[in-house]
Write a protein that holds these residues in place. Structure first.
Motif: not given
Length: 460
Positions: A191, A213, A221, A258-260, A268, A270, A431
Motif C-alpha cells: 500500500w 474509492w 470496505t 490512508y484512503w482519505q 483517488v 470517489t 472519504i
C-alpha cells in the motif's frame, strides 16, 4: 460471470437483505428433520426440461450463470432424482421471495442459493429457516472446500452446516497495464508503493486517477478492513441471539485515514461504483488501478465489445500492508436447504452433488465464470492453466488461487443489509467530505448496536 446484469445483481445483493424476524433464544433447525414426501413436487413448474419424468423432483432456486446447463448435466446423469430449477430473482429479488414464503409458511424451493453474507438472517430467529446439513453427514465433506468457504457456511456453529459452498471472490488488483507501461511506473505490491505509484503517475503526466474509492461498494470496505486484521462483525449460530459490531477499531481507522489522504492528494476518485460514470471512467483509462474481487473481470468484459482482446487490463495480487497481511475475499454463495423442503435427504444429496463432478465444475468455471470453492478444481492443472483472452491470455488463476486458498473466512450479521446501508452513509462522509474517521466509526458502531437491540439481539 459473463452477464453484466447477473454479475451486478450478485455484487449488489448484499445491500438488499431483508429485515430479520424477531429473535428468541438459540432457535431450532429441526422442523425439516424426517420430511420425506417423494411426490410433493410432482406438479412443480420448472424452467428447465426434466429429463427423467418418472423420477422424484427436487426444486431449486438459483441465479448462477450457466446454472441451467449444470442442471441439465445432473439430470442427464441421474435416474433417481431430477432437479427442477427456477430463477426466482437474482440476489435480493430471490431473498424477498424467500422471505415472503417464510411468512406464508409455503412456497419456498427445497434448495435456495444464498450469498454467504445473506445466510445469517435466515438462521437468527426463533425458528431457523435453513436445514442444518450437519445432521445429514455434510461434515464429512468439509475438506472438499476451502477453509474460508466452509467457515462461511458453518457460521461458527461447530458441526452445524447451513449450506454447500459453491463460489468465492478472491480479492485482487486490476491494473491498466498500458498506463503503467506508458509512464514507466512500477506496479505496486504494497500500500505504500500504491500511494507512491499514484504520485509517480501524476508527476509523469498522467491526468487520470490512481484509483477510485466508491463509498457505495459495500463489500469492498470490509475486505480492506480485513487486510488490516480488523474484524468488524462477530456472529455465531451457536449463540444466534448475540452479535458484536466493531467498525471503530484501529485497523479500520488506519485504512480510512490512508484512503482519505489519497483523496486529499487528488490521487483517488470517489465516484460510486456500478454507475454509468464509473463504467466510463474505468474503461476510458481514468483509473490506473482498482482493487476488487476477481469476478470484476466478467463485469469489465461486459463493458467492451466481446471481440476486444486488447488486453489493457492485467490482474495482480492486491497490495499488502506488510508480511502479516491476510488473504481476503469479497463475495461467494452456497446452496442451502430450506425448512420447507419436501424430502430432506434428497435435497441434501442434490445440494452437495449438483457441482460434485468434474464436468459440472468445468461448466461452472468456463461457461459460468464462477470462482470455485472446490479444492479439487483449485488444485487442478486445468484451472491453474486457464487463460483469459480479455487479459491477454493471462493465467489469472495463478494469482487468484493462493488468495482463495489462504482466506480464512468472515462473520456476517443477521441484519447485514442495514449495516451496509449505514456503512455507506458514514464512509461517504469520511472519504468524500473529509470527516474524522474515528468520530464516524464510533457513530456507526452505536447506530448498529442500537438497531441490534431493537431487533432483540444482545450486544457482546
Amino acid at each position: 460471470m459473463k452477464n453484466i446484469t447477473k454479475l451486478m445483481s450478485v455484487l449488489a445483493a448484499g445491500a438488499v437483505l431483508l429485515s430479520i424476524t424477531a429473535c428468541g433464544g438459540k432457535g431450532d433447525s429441526s422442523t425439516a428433520v424426517g420430511k420425506e414426501d417423494k411426490s410433493a413436487n410432482n406438479s412443480a413448474q420448472c424452467q428447465n426440461k426434466i429429463k427423467k419424468p418418472g423420477a422424484e423432483k427436487v426444486t431449486l432456486w438459483a441465479w448462477y450463470p450457466a446454472i441451467e446447463k449444470i442442471v441439465d448435466d445432473y439430470n442427464n446423469t441421474h435416474d433417481d432424482l431430477q432437479v427442477c430449477w427456477t430463477n426466482a430473482g437474482q440476489g435480493g429479488g430471490e431473498y424477498t421471495k424467500f422471505n415472503n414464503a417464510i411468512k406464508a409458511k409455503s412456497g419456498a424451493a427445497d434448495i435456495v442459493q444464498l450469498e454467504y453474507e445473506a445466510m445469517p438472517q435466515f438462521v437468527a430467529g426463533a425458528q431457523k429457516h435453513l436445514v442444518d446439513l450437519g445432521q445429514y453427514g455434510m461434515n464429512k465433506h468439509k475438506n472438499e472446500y476451502t477453509e474460508g468457504a466452509w467457515k462461511s457456511v458453518s457460521m461458527g456453529g461447530g458441526k452445524t452446516v447451513y449450506g454447500v459452498p459453491v463460489d468465492l471472490g478472491p480479492f485482487v488488483m486490476f491494473v491498466r497495464q498500458d498506463i503503467f507501461d506508458k509512464y514507466k511506473v512500477k506496479v505496486p505490491t504494497t500500500w505504500d508503493e500504491f500511494a507512491q505509484a499514484g504520485r509517480d503517475l501524476k508527476a509523469a503526466g498522467y491526468d487520470g486517477f490512481l484509483s477510485d474509492w466508491p463509498p457505495n461498494n459495500t463489500g469492498m470496505t470490509p475486505a480492506l478492513f480485513a487486510q488490516k486484521n480488523q474484524k468488524i462483525y462477530s456472529y455465531s449460530v451457536a449463540t444466534p441471539d448475540k452479535v458484536k459490531v466493531n467498525y471503530n477499531g484501529k485497523g479500520s481507522k488506519e485504512v480510512l485515514d490512508y484512503w482519505q489522504g489519497l483523496v486529499r492528494e487528488g490521487l483517488v476518485d470517489t465516484t460510486d461504483g456500478s454507475t454509468t460514470d464509473w463504467n466510463t471512467n474505468m474503461m476510458s483509462g481514468k483509473y490506473a488501478a482498482y482493487v476488487q474481487a476477481s469476478w470484476l473481470t466478467g463485469y469489465i468484459k461486459g463493458l467492451v465489445n466481446k471481440n476486444d482482446t486488447t488486453a489493457n487490463f492485467k490482474v495482480y495480487k492486491a497490495p499488502v500492508w506488510d508480511s502479516s497481511t491476510p488473504m481476503v475475499n469479497q463475495g461467494g454463495s452456497a446452496l442451502c436447504v430450506s425448512d420447507q423442503v419436501k424430502d430432506v435427504k434428497a435435497a441434501v444429496k442434490v445440494a452437495h452433488d449438483l457441482f460434485d463432478t468434474e464436468a459440472a465444475q468445468k461448466i461452472g468455471v468456463t461457461d459460468g465464470g464462477l470462482f470455485p470453492s472446490w479444492q479439487s478444481m483449485l488444485k487442478s492443472d486445468f484451472f491453474k492453466n486457464m487463460e483469459e483472452p480479455f487479459l491477454g491470455n493471462q493465467k489469472v488463476n495463478e494469482v487468484t488461487i493462493p488468495v482463495a486458498s489462504g482466506w480464512k473466512g468472515y462473520d456476517y450479521l443477521p441484519f447485514q443489509n442495514y449495516a451496509y446501508d449505514e456503512q455507506v452513509k458514514v464512509i461517504s462522509k469520511i472519504i468524500k467530505n473529509g470527516e474524522d474517521s474515528g468520530v464516524g466509526l464510533k457513530t456507526l458502531d452505536k447506530t448498529l448496536d442500537d438497531y441490534a437491540k431493537q431487533q432483540g439481539f444482545t450486544i457482546e
